[in-house]
Design an enzyme around this catalytic site. Sequence first.
Site, PDB file in Angstrom:
ATOM      1  N   SER A  21     -40.360  78.735  12.942  1.00  0.00           N
ATOM      2  CA  SER A  21     -40.925  78.130  11.731  1.00  0.00           C
ATOM      3  C   SER A  21     -42.427  78.410  11.647  1.00  0.00           C
ATOM      4  CB  SER A  21     -40.734  76.611  11.743  1.00  0.00           C
ATOM      5  OG  SER A  21     -39.378  76.274  11.671  1.00  0.00           O
ATOM      6  N   ILE A  22     -42.881  78.713  10.431  1.00  0.00           N
ATOM      7  CA  ILE A  22     -44.320  78.895  10.206  1.00  0.00           C
ATOM      8  C   ILE A  22     -45.055  77.608  10.607  1.00  0.00           C
ATOM      9  CG2 ILE A  22     -46.051  79.190   8.395  1.00  0.00           C
ATOM     10  CD1 ILE A  22     -44.043  81.070   6.973  1.00  0.00           C
ATOM     11  N   TYR A 157     -35.727  86.655  -5.154  1.00  0.00           N
ATOM     12  CA  TYR A 157     -36.462  85.413  -4.858  1.00  0.00           C
ATOM     13  C   TYR A 157     -36.179  84.342  -5.920  1.00  0.00           C
ATOM     14  CZ  TYR A 157     -40.051  82.852  -2.299  1.00  0.00           C
ATOM     15  OH  TYR A 157     -40.716  81.933  -1.522  1.00  0.00           O
ATOM     16  N   LYS A 164     -42.200  78.132  -6.399  1.00  0.00           N
ATOM     17  CA  LYS A 164     -43.523  78.404  -5.805  1.00  0.00           C
ATOM     18  C   LYS A 164     -44.608  78.409  -6.880  1.00  0.00           C
ATOM     19  CE  LYS A 164     -42.389  78.876  -1.439  1.00  0.00           C
ATOM     20  NZ  LYS A 164     -42.541  77.684  -0.583  1.00  0.00           N
ATOM     21  N   ILE A 193     -41.909  86.869   6.404  1.00  0.00           N
ATOM     22  CA  ILE A 193     -41.761  86.711   7.858  1.00  0.00           C
ATOM     23  C   ILE A 193     -40.318  86.280   8.105  1.00  0.00           C
ATOM     24  CG2 ILE A 193     -42.512  85.398   9.892  1.00  0.00           C
ATOM     25  CD1 ILE A 193     -45.118  84.719   8.352  1.00  0.00           C
ATOM     26  N   LYS A 194     -39.690  86.835   9.131  1.00  0.00           N
ATOM     27  CA  LYS A 194     -38.288  86.450   9.395  1.00  0.00           C
ATOM     28  C   LYS A 194     -38.238  85.055  10.029  1.00  0.00           C
ATOM     29  CE  LYS A 194     -34.116  88.683  11.296  1.00  0.00           C
ATOM     30  NZ  LYS A 194     -33.237  87.651  10.961  1.00  0.00           N
TER      31      LYS A 194
END
Length: 251
Positions: A21-22, A157, A164, A193-194
């Site tokens: 996770s970010i 997306y 967003k 990012i995966k």
Amino acid sequence: MAKGLLEGKHGVVFGVANERSIAWACAKACVEAGATLTFNHMPGAQEKRVKKLLEELPGSGLIPCDVSSDTDISAFFNTLSQEHSKVDFIIHSVAYAEREDLQGKFLNTPRSNYNLALDISAYSLTAIAREAGPLLDNGGSIITMSYLGAERVVPHYNVMGVAKAALEAGARYLAADLGPKGIRVNCISAGPIKTLSSSAIPGLRQMLKASEQTAPLGRNVTQEDVAGAAVFLASELSSAITGEVLHVDGG
Ligand code: NAD
């Protein structure tokens, strides 16, 4: 390098699901910079996994909170206020859309799925900012995670791009409302990012490839790249920055 930058600060982190996770990279960087943290977890199955991760950050708090519930958000900050009289920063790293809406045409998004995606991914920032208000009143920084799909059409997306866009606009309105109290609200627009969430997007591989090929830095970004920007936005180094979208995407 950021050692001491967040010394004495207490932060709240929404959105750790696992070690990819970010939010988790942001949390580790904030603690390295001297902060102490309280996390949320989704009530249910995620609790055990997040608890295990938090063994790496002793002293951290953990409170359940489903951000689609006003009751949960209110209870989260009530519980938090029993241990902490103030919060210096909040990292909102939460999003959700039904998997079927991240393929095919945006045109076909059902009303209920549209509302769900915008509720969890965009409205939750407003609800959190409002409930956190009294704890943040003497200044503070709210940081949320966005993506280029807010500004441009990115294949697949779909409804998340619309969510967003709402998130970024919401952050600007919150920055205007909360600015007089010294509270700053900013977005980080991260490159692909995966992670657990992004893996639900069928076009992720193409997104990663396109970003690697077109970004001036010629590489994809990492969770740690985003974490560096989060520490900056949580710190006094960004004291006059609010209502901004900071792109952390290799250019
Ligand atoms: P992730 O799956 O690790 O994190 C998403 C988090 O949202 C999870 O912890 C999940 O539990 C949480 N969540 C979903 N619904 C929730 C609810 N109702 N209540 C509480 N929590 C809920 O994935 P990530 O990629 O680290 O995503 C973090 C943020 O970064 C998201 O806003 C995402 O859109 C954004 N982002 C991701 C990328 C990427 O490529 N991974 C790029 C730009 C922005």
